[in-house]
Design a protein around this motif. Structure first.
Motif, PDB file in Angstrom:
ATOM      1  N   PHE A  59      29.906  -0.534 -85.390  1.00  0.00           N
ATOM      2  CA  PHE A  59      29.700  -1.280 -84.155  1.00  0.00           C
ATOM      3  C   PHE A  59      29.548  -2.769 -84.438  1.00  0.00           C
ATOM      4  O   PHE A  59      30.152  -3.614 -83.757  1.00  0.00           O
ATOM      5  CB  PHE A  59      28.458  -0.749 -83.408  1.00  0.00           C
ATOM      6  N   LEU A  60      28.743  -3.114 -85.433  1.00  0.00           N
ATOM      7  CA  LEU A  60      28.502  -4.525 -85.747  1.00  0.00           C
ATOM      8  C   LEU A  60      29.761  -5.223 -86.265  1.00  0.00           C
ATOM      9  O   LEU A  60      30.018  -6.384 -85.914  1.00  0.00           O
ATOM     10  CB  LEU A  60      27.361  -4.651 -86.756  1.00  0.00           C
ATOM     11  N   GLN A  62      32.784  -4.417 -85.453  1.00  0.00           N
ATOM     12  CA  GLN A  62      33.634  -4.587 -84.273  1.00  0.00           C
ATOM     13  C   GLN A  62      33.149  -5.770 -83.430  1.00  0.00           C
ATOM     14  O   GLN A  62      33.950  -6.569 -82.960  1.00  0.00           O
ATOM     15  CB  GLN A  62      33.619  -3.326 -83.415  1.00  0.00           C
ATOM     16  N   LYS A  63      31.849  -5.860 -83.267  1.00  0.00           N
ATOM     17  CA  LYS A  63      31.274  -6.902 -82.413  1.00  0.00           C
ATOM     18  C   LYS A  63      31.449  -8.303 -82.999  1.00  0.00           C
ATOM     19  O   LYS A  63      31.889  -9.217 -82.314  1.00  0.00           O
ATOM     20  CB  LYS A  63      29.782  -6.616 -82.206  1.00  0.00           C
ATOM     21  N   TYR A  64      31.103  -8.470 -84.265  1.00  0.00           N
ATOM     22  CA  TYR A  64      31.074  -9.804 -84.846  1.00  0.00           C
ATOM     23  C   TYR A  64      32.361 -10.225 -85.544  1.00  0.00           C
ATOM     24  O   TYR A  64      32.584 -11.413 -85.755  1.00  0.00           O
ATOM     25  CB  TYR A  64      29.884  -9.947 -85.796  1.00  0.00           C
ATOM     26  N   ASP A  66      35.394  -8.680 -84.540  1.00  0.00           N
ATOM     27  CA  ASP A  66      36.448  -8.315 -83.582  1.00  0.00           C
ATOM     28  C   ASP A  66      37.466  -7.360 -84.206  1.00  0.00           C
ATOM     29  O   ASP A  66      38.671  -7.538 -84.072  1.00  0.00           O
ATOM     30  CB  ASP A  66      37.134  -9.582 -83.047  1.00  0.00           C
TER      31      ASP A  66
END
Length: 86
Positions: A59-60, A62-64, A66
């Protein structure tokens, strides 16, 4: 004749500049891509070393960074393998 020669020289200079720009832009894009890959690798390694759960690590990333889920999963998998070897 003189005008023809001036036009050829001008065209040569414009073509030369365009090729140089293309080469420089391609090189810069390659450098940026390499640094992005290194950044993802370091981030994934830090998450693995910090014992962050896999799902949260993905998740992290993907979030930071992209990343797509498959890219984040692969980065974590590679980081885990590097940690085992290291």
């Amino acid at each position: 004749m003189k005008d023809d020669m001036k036009e050829k020289v001008a065209n040569f200079i414009l073509d030369f500049q365009a090729r140089n720009r293309q080469v420089r832009d391609a090189r810069e894009a390659e450098i940026i891509q390499t640094e992005q890959i290194r950044s993802v690798m370091r981030g994934a390694s830090a998450l693995v070393e910090a014992n962050i759960p896999r799902e949260q690590s993905v998740f992290l990333l993907q979030k930071y960074w992209d990343l797509r889920p498959s890219e984040a999963e692969k980065a974590i998998w590679q980081a885990e393998n590097r940690a085992k070897k290291g």
